[in-house]
Design an enzyme around this catalytic site. Structure first.
Site, PDB file in Angstrom:
ATOM      1  N   TYR A   1      45.256   5.275  51.408  1.00  0.00           N
ATOM      2  CA  TYR A   1      45.133   7.013  51.225  1.00  0.00           C
ATOM      3  C   TYR A   1      44.215   7.902  52.162  1.00  0.00           C
ATOM      4  O   TYR A   1      42.457   7.760  52.677  1.00  0.00           O
ATOM      5  CB  TYR A   1      44.740   7.282  49.751  1.00  0.00           C
TER       6      TYR A   1
ATOM      7  N   HIS B   1      26.305  16.618  54.150  1.00  0.00           N
ATOM      8  CA  HIS B   1      26.124  16.890  53.311  1.00  0.00           C
ATOM      9  C   HIS B   1      26.061  18.555  52.916  1.00  0.00           C
ATOM     10  O   HIS B   1      25.873  19.115  53.705  1.00  0.00           O
ATOM     11  CB  HIS B   1      24.522  16.434  53.704  1.00  0.00           C
TER      12      HIS B   1
ATOM     13  N   GLU C   1      17.554  16.802  57.199  1.00  0.00           N
ATOM     14  CA  GLU C   1      17.495  15.525  56.125  1.00  0.00           C
ATOM     15  C   GLU C   1      17.881  14.178  57.186  1.00  0.00           C
ATOM     16  O   GLU C   1      18.555  13.614  56.615  1.00  0.00           O
ATOM     17  CB  GLU C   1      18.649  16.143  55.569  1.00  0.00           C
TER      18      GLU C   1
ATOM     19  N   HIS D   1      25.469  21.328  49.615  1.00  0.00           N
ATOM     20  CA  HIS D   1      25.103  22.278  47.658  1.00  0.00           C
ATOM     21  C   HIS D   1      26.399  22.833  47.410  1.00  0.00           C
ATOM     22  O   HIS D   1      26.225  24.297  46.502  1.00  0.00           O
ATOM     23  CB  HIS D   1      23.629  22.712  48.267  1.00  0.00           C
TER      24      HIS D   1
ATOM     25  N   TYR E   1      42.196  10.599  38.868  1.00  0.00           N
ATOM     26  CA  TYR E   1      42.004   9.284  39.625  1.00  0.00           C
ATOM     27  C   TYR E   1      41.937   9.769  40.559  1.00  0.00           C
ATOM     28  O   TYR E   1      41.532   8.378  41.823  1.00  0.00           O
ATOM     29  CB  TYR E   1      43.307   8.986  39.865  1.00  0.00           C
TER      30      TYR E   1
ATOM     31  N   HIS F   1      20.080  18.681  43.955  1.00  0.00           N
ATOM     32  CA  HIS F   1      19.716  18.728  45.265  1.00  0.00           C
ATOM     33  C   HIS F   1      21.068  19.133  45.918  1.00  0.00           C
ATOM     34  O   HIS F   1      21.502  20.267  45.795  1.00  0.00           O
ATOM     35  CB  HIS F   1      19.042  17.660  46.054  1.00  0.00           C
TER      36      HIS F   1
END
Length: 218
Positions: free
Chosen positions: A211, A95, A76, A97, A116, A158
Site C-alpha cells: 500500500y 523531519h 539534525e 515540526h 487504521y 520537538h
C-alpha cells in the site's frame, strides 16, 4: 553513479524541501530531509531558506560525519545518519515540526490505533521518544528507540520523523502522520476514541505490505 543521476536526486530533495510548508510539515527553515547516496547521504543544509536552495546546496555527508561543502549539513544530521546506518531498508528520512504532530510531542503522548491508517507507520502506535537537545547523539539514540519496528515517530517537545524506502514514500508517511494526529486531536475533543485491537491492526498491516505511493508504470 552518473552525475546526471546525482543531480536528479539533489533536485528531488530541493523540490521535496520546498513542498514541506505546503504540505503542512514545516515553517521557515525548520525541517530537513535526507536520501541515502553511495557510501553516505545527501542532506539539506543548515539555515538556508528552501526558496533559495539549489541542487548544489545539498550536502553530501559521509557516514563518519565528515563533509566537504561550503554549507553545513542540517543540525539534525546525526539522527539522519544514524537512522540510515541502522536501518538498511530505509533510504530517506523526513523531519518536520507540523502543528498536530508537534502538539502531541509537546504533551509526550503516543498516537494509538484510533484509525487504521496508523498501520502506515508500521505498527499499532506512533511512539513518542524521550527528550534530548536537538542535534545531539542522545537524540539519535532516543529516535532509534522510538523507531524500533516503526517507520515514523514523534520526538518529545520537538517534532516528528518519517522514513521510507524512497523520498516520496517518506513524505507520504509524514503527511499521513500529521493527518492522524489532527484527526486524533479532534476525536479527543468530540469524545473518547475507540482504539482498534492488535488483531485488527495486524490485519491492516498485512494489507499495507503493498500500500502507498508507487512510481508510474513505464
Amino acid at each position: 553513479m552518473p552525475r546526471h543521476t546525482e543531480f536528479a536526486t539533489r533536485q528531488g530533495i530541493v523540490e521535496a524541501a520546498r513542498s514541506l510548508a505546503g504540505l503542512g510539515l514545516a515553517e521557515g527553515t525548520s525541517g530537513n530531509l535526507s536520501v541515502r547516496w553511495e557510501d553516505g547521504l545527501l542532506i539539506t543544509p543548515s539555515g538556508l531558506p528552501y526558496g533559495q536552495m539549489s541542487a548544489d546546496d545539498i550536502v553530501f555527508l559521509r557516514l563518519d560525519g565528515s563533509f566537504e561543502h561550503p554549507l553545513r549539513p542540517s543540525s539534525e544530521w546525526r539522527f539522519h545518519r544514524d537512522i540510515l546506518r541502522a536501518r538498511p531498508e530505509v533510504n530517506a528520512v523526513v523531519h518536520g515540526h507540523p502543528i498536530h504532530c508537534t502538539a502531541f510531542a509537546m504533551c509526550r503522548m503516543e498516537i494509538p490505533a484510533a484509525h487504521y491508517m496508523i498501520a502506515a507507520a508500521g505498527g499499532a502506535t506512533i511512539r513518542c521518544s524521550g527528550y534530548a537537545t536537538f542535534g545531539t547523539p542522545e537524540l539519535s539514540v532516543l529516535a532509534l528507540e522510538a523507531l524500533e519496528g516503526r517507520a515514523g515517530c514523534l520526538l518529545a517537545n520537538h517534532g516528528m520523523i518519517a522514513t521510507g524506502p524512497s523520498l516520496d514514500r517518506a513524505l507520504w508517511l509524514a503527511v499521513e502522520m500529521e493527518t492522524l494526529c489532527r484527526q486524533y486531536a479532534v476525536a479527543l475533543q468530540v469524545g473518547r476514541p475507540h482504539i482498534l485491537s492488535e488483531a485488527e491492526i495486524a490485519e491492516t498491516l498485512e494489507k499495507f505490505r503493498d500500500y502507498g505511493p508507487r512510481p508510474k508504470a513505464e
